[in-house]
Design a protein around this motif. Structure first.
Motif, PDB file in Angstrom:
ATOM      1  N   GLU A 126      36.775  49.557  54.939  1.00  0.00           N
ATOM      2  CA  GLU A 126      38.070  48.909  54.739  1.00  0.00           C
ATOM      3  C   GLU A 126      39.152  49.963  54.524  1.00  0.00           C
ATOM      4  O   GLU A 126      39.132  50.673  53.524  1.00  0.00           O
ATOM      5  CB  GLU A 126      38.021  47.964  53.531  1.00  0.00           C
ATOM      6  N   PRO A 127      40.112  50.086  55.438  1.00  0.00           N
ATOM      7  CA  PRO A 127      41.151  51.104  55.275  1.00  0.00           C
ATOM      8  C   PRO A 127      42.104  50.816  54.119  1.00  0.00           C
ATOM      9  O   PRO A 127      42.683  51.740  53.539  1.00  0.00           O
ATOM     10  CB  PRO A 127      41.891  51.081  56.623  1.00  0.00           C
ATOM     11  N   ASP A 128      42.272  49.533  53.766  1.00  0.00           N
ATOM     12  CA  ASP A 128      43.167  49.178  52.667  1.00  0.00           C
ATOM     13  C   ASP A 128      42.383  49.194  51.356  1.00  0.00           C
ATOM     14  O   ASP A 128      41.335  48.544  51.229  1.00  0.00           O
ATOM     15  CB  ASP A 128      43.766  47.789  52.898  1.00  0.00           C
ATOM     16  N   ALA A 129      42.887  49.921  50.364  1.00  0.00           N
ATOM     17  CA  ALA A 129      42.145  50.127  49.123  1.00  0.00           C
ATOM     18  C   ALA A 129      41.913  48.825  48.364  1.00  0.00           C
ATOM     19  O   ALA A 129      40.825  48.589  47.823  1.00  0.00           O
ATOM     20  CB  ALA A 129      42.879  51.121  48.226  1.00  0.00           C
ATOM     21  N   PHE A 130      42.913  47.955  48.283  1.00  0.00           N
ATOM     22  CA  PHE A 130      42.731  46.723  47.526  1.00  0.00           C
ATOM     23  C   PHE A 130      41.828  45.749  48.276  1.00  0.00           C
ATOM     24  O   PHE A 130      41.057  45.006  47.661  1.00  0.00           O
ATOM     25  CB  PHE A 130      44.076  46.053  47.209  1.00  0.00           C
ATOM     26  N   THR A 131      41.880  45.769  49.593  1.00  0.00           N
ATOM     27  CA  THR A 131      40.965  44.936  50.380  1.00  0.00           C
ATOM     28  C   THR A 131      39.523  45.357  50.135  1.00  0.00           C
ATOM     29  O   THR A 131      38.625  44.521  50.032  1.00  0.00           O
ATOM     30  CB  THR A 131      41.294  45.044  51.875  1.00  0.00           C
ATOM     31  N   ALA A 154      45.911  54.434  43.040  1.00  0.00           N
ATOM     32  CA  ALA A 154      46.646  55.516  43.709  1.00  0.00           C
ATOM     33  C   ALA A 154      47.523  54.987  44.833  1.00  0.00           C
ATOM     34  O   ALA A 154      48.569  55.571  45.142  1.00  0.00           O
ATOM     35  CB  ALA A 154      45.660  56.556  44.249  1.00  0.00           C
ATOM     36  N   ALA A 155      47.100  53.865  45.433  1.00  0.00           N
ATOM     37  CA  ALA A 155      47.880  53.254  46.512  1.00  0.00           C
ATOM     38  C   ALA A 155      49.005  52.371  45.978  1.00  0.00           C
ATOM     39  O   ALA A 155      49.745  51.761  46.754  1.00  0.00           O
ATOM     40  CB  ALA A 155      46.961  52.428  47.414  1.00  0.00           C
ATOM     41  N   GLY A 156      49.124  52.289  44.656  1.00  0.00           N
ATOM     42  CA  GLY A 156      50.178  51.473  44.050  1.00  0.00           C
ATOM     43  C   GLY A 156      49.874  49.986  44.099  1.00  0.00           C
ATOM     44  O   GLY A 156      50.777  49.168  43.917  1.00  0.00           O
ATOM     45  N   GLN A 157      48.595  49.627  44.305  1.00  0.00           N
ATOM     46  CA  GLN A 157      48.232  48.224  44.452  1.00  0.00           C
ATOM     47  C   GLN A 157      47.606  47.626  43.201  1.00  0.00           C
ATOM     48  O   GLN A 157      47.469  46.401  43.100  1.00  0.00           O
ATOM     49  CB  GLN A 157      47.227  48.085  45.611  1.00  0.00           C
ATOM     50  N   LEU A 158      47.201  48.463  42.255  1.00  0.00           N
ATOM     51  CA  LEU A 158      46.481  47.996  41.077  1.00  0.00           C
ATOM     52  C   LEU A 158      47.281  48.288  39.818  1.00  0.00           C
ATOM     53  O   LEU A 158      47.808  49.394  39.653  1.00  0.00           O
ATOM     54  CB  LEU A 158      45.123  48.709  40.995  1.00  0.00           C
ATOM     55  N   ARG A 159      47.364  47.307  38.934  1.00  0.00           N
ATOM     56  CA  ARG A 159      48.079  47.515  37.674  1.00  0.00           C
ATOM     57  C   ARG A 159      47.412  48.632  36.874  1.00  0.00           C
ATOM     58  O   ARG A 159      46.215  48.909  37.030  1.00  0.00           O
ATOM     59  CB  ARG A 159      48.141  46.210  36.884  1.00  0.00           C
ATOM     60  N   ASP A 160      48.172  49.242  35.972  1.00  0.00           N
ATOM     61  CA  ASP A 160      47.692  50.436  35.278  1.00  0.00           C
ATOM     62  C   ASP A 160      46.820  50.147  34.067  1.00  0.00           C
ATOM     63  O   ASP A 160      46.140  51.053  33.578  1.00  0.00           O
ATOM     64  CB  ASP A 160      48.891  51.286  34.815  1.00  0.00           C
ATOM     65  N   ASP A 161      46.823  48.905  33.582  1.00  0.00           N
ATOM     66  CA  ASP A 161      46.187  48.654  32.290  1.00  0.00           C
ATOM     67  C   ASP A 161      44.811  47.992  32.392  1.00  0.00           C
ATOM     68  O   ASP A 161      44.376  47.309  31.477  1.00  0.00           O
ATOM     69  CB  ASP A 161      47.101  47.803  31.402  1.00  0.00           C
ATOM     70  N   VAL A 162      44.114  48.188  33.526  1.00  0.00           N
ATOM     71  CA  VAL A 162      42.755  47.659  33.658  1.00  0.00           C
ATOM     72  C   VAL A 162      41.793  48.801  33.964  1.00  0.00           C
ATOM     73  O   VAL A 162      42.184  49.819  34.542  1.00  0.00           O
ATOM     74  CB  VAL A 162      42.657  46.582  34.769  1.00  0.00           C
ATOM     75  N   LEU A 180      45.100  41.351  39.113  1.00  0.00           N
ATOM     76  CA  LEU A 180      44.958  42.807  39.033  1.00  0.00           C
ATOM     77  C   LEU A 180      46.032  43.543  39.827  1.00  0.00           C
ATOM     78  O   LEU A 180      46.228  44.756  39.644  1.00  0.00           O
ATOM     79  CB  LEU A 180      43.586  43.239  39.561  1.00  0.00           C
ATOM     80  N   ARG A 181      46.700  42.841  40.688  1.00  0.00           N
ATOM     81  CA  ARG A 181      47.657  43.512  41.583  1.00  0.00           C
ATOM     82  C   ARG A 181      48.869  44.033  40.815  1.00  0.00           C
ATOM     83  O   ARG A 181      49.327  43.446  39.839  1.00  0.00           O
ATOM     84  CB  ARG A 181      48.124  42.554  42.679  1.00  0.00           C
ATOM     85  N   ALA A 182      49.386  45.152  41.302  1.00  0.00           N
ATOM     86  CA  ALA A 182      50.635  45.704  40.798  1.00  0.00           C
ATOM     87  C   ALA A 182      51.789  45.121  41.628  1.00  0.00           C
ATOM     88  O   ALA A 182      51.617  44.844  42.817  1.00  0.00           O
ATOM     89  CB  ALA A 182      50.618  47.225  40.906  1.00  0.00           C
ATOM     90  N   PRO A 183      52.940  44.890  40.996  1.00  0.00           N
ATOM     91  CA  PRO A 183      53.248  45.175  39.587  1.00  0.00           C
ATOM     92  C   PRO A 183      52.693  44.107  38.659  1.00  0.00           C
ATOM     93  O   PRO A 183      52.576  42.935  39.039  1.00  0.00           O
ATOM     94  CB  PRO A 183      54.774  45.179  39.576  1.00  0.00           C
ATOM     95  N   ALA A 184      52.350  44.523  37.452  1.00  0.00           N
ATOM     96  CA  ALA A 184      51.819  43.584  36.461  1.00  0.00           C
ATOM     97  C   ALA A 184      52.919  42.623  36.028  1.00  0.00           C
ATOM     98  O   ALA A 184      54.081  43.001  35.893  1.00  0.00           O
ATOM     99  CB  ALA A 184      51.290  44.353  35.259  1.00  0.00           C
ATOM    100  N   ARG A 185      52.551  41.373  35.815  1.00  0.00           N
ATOM    101  CA  ARG A 185      53.517  40.358  35.391  1.00  0.00           C
ATOM    102  C   ARG A 185      53.369  40.009  33.920  1.00  0.00           C
ATOM    103  O   ARG A 185      53.994  39.081  33.428  1.00  0.00           O
ATOM    104  CB  ARG A 185      53.349  39.105  36.243  1.00  0.00           C
ATOM    105  N   SER A 186      52.505  40.722  33.216  1.00  0.00           N
ATOM    106  CA  SER A 186      52.301  40.465  31.797  1.00  0.00           C
ATOM    107  C   SER A 186      51.766  41.732  31.144  1.00  0.00           C
ATOM    108  O   SER A 186      51.430  42.703  31.829  1.00  0.00           O
ATOM    109  CB  SER A 186      51.306  39.309  31.596  1.00  0.00           C
ATOM    110  N   THR A 187      51.690  41.704  29.828  1.00  0.00           N
ATOM    111  CA  THR A 187      51.098  42.808  29.079  1.00  0.00           C
ATOM    112  C   THR A 187      49.767  42.332  28.519  1.00  0.00           C
ATOM    113  O   THR A 187      49.711  41.326  27.793  1.00  0.00           O
ATOM    114  CB  THR A 187      52.017  43.257  27.931  1.00  0.00           C
ATOM    115  N   LEU A 188      48.704  43.015  28.853  1.00  0.00           N
ATOM    116  CA  LEU A 188      47.385  42.597  28.395  1.00  0.00           C
ATOM    117  C   LEU A 188      47.164  43.006  26.944  1.00  0.00           C
ATOM    118  O   LEU A 188      47.545  44.108  26.545  1.00  0.00           O
ATOM    119  CB  LEU A 188      46.307  43.230  29.271  1.00  0.00           C
ATOM    120  N   PRO A 189      46.528  42.144  26.154  1.00  0.00           N
ATOM    121  CA  PRO A 189      46.213  42.526  24.777  1.00  0.00           C
ATOM    122  C   PRO A 189      45.087  43.549  24.749  1.00  0.00           C
ATOM    123  O   PRO A 189      44.262  43.614  25.654  1.00  0.00           O
ATOM    124  CB  PRO A 189      45.750  41.197  24.147  1.00  0.00           C
TER     125      PRO A 189
END
Length: 214
Positions: free
Chosen positions: A88-93, A145-153, A192-201
């Motif tokens: 899969e060339p796309d990282a999130f896929t 790294a591809a900007g597809q995943l939120r940072d807090d997981v 899980l996708r970026a940008p995150a729409r909430s703040t995880l506890p």
């Protein structure tokens, strides 16, 4: 009886024995997901379509059977992740493909299995576990790294979700669990996708943290 016939029969017997072993391991994995580690071995034999004697010919006891299931679950999950990244060339896929294929394979068995064995005392199990956790970490790193995943997981968040989503509700056989798992897993992946729409506890679940808790 000719030489060719003599050679063919042992080969066929070995193939039959291998298929029986694979059926037993698959049946044990599903039983662990649905009923937990206390499932009677004769029930596992029934699910596999073999006799009790065949089960015990392949596995001396419950611990040996479940250890083999553990190795199978870890190995197959790692293979799925490696194939996803390669194809899969796309990282999130690639991440989504790994998650859905793992859910379809009922990786929820892993949660129960990890509580039964201490990989630190078993070199083969430890190697298999480290391979899978490395694959999961790489899948997430590539998507981040591809900007597809939120940072807090973290990798642990994904593994916990897969384990929970592929286990039926307590007290139910839930024959439609695969259908619901696929739907709910996609909702989770969308979160899980970026940008995150909430703040995880709390903080991201780490693989080291899961190891300590198991």
């Amino acid at each position: 009886m000719g030489t060719a016939a003599v050679e063919h029969r042992p080969s066929r017997l070995r193939a039959d024995a291998s298929r029986n072993r694979e059926r037993i391991v698959a049946a044990a994995r599903d039983a662990l997901v649905e009923s937990g580690p206390d499932t009677p071995l004769d029930e596992i034999a029934r699910r596999a379509g073999v006799g009790n004697a065949t089960l015990y010919r392949n596995f001396a006891d419950r611990r040996e059977l479940f250890r083999t299931v553990t190795l199978s679950v870890l190995d197959q999950a790692a293979r799925r992740g490696e194939a996803s990244m390669a194809e899969e060339p796309d990282a999130f896929t690639a991440l989504e493909r790994f998650a859905h294929e793992s859910a379809a394979a009922r990786i929820g068995a892993q949660c129960t299995l990890l509580c039964m064995f201490d990989p630190r005392e078993d070199a083969e199990l430890n190697t298999a576990r480290e391979r899978l956790t490395g694959v999961v970490a790489t899948l997430l790193d590539r998507a981040r790294a591809a900007g597809q995943l939120r940072d807090d997981v973290g990798p642990g968040d994904l593994l916990v979700a897969l384990a929970q989503l592929t286990r039926p509700l307590p007290g139910t056989g839930c024959p439609s669990i695969d259908h619901y798992a696929s739907r709910h897993l996609q909702v989770f992946l969308d979160g899980l996708r970026a940008p995150a729409r909430s703040t995880l506890p709390g903080t991201a679940a780490t693989l080291e943290g899961l190891r300590r808790e198991s």
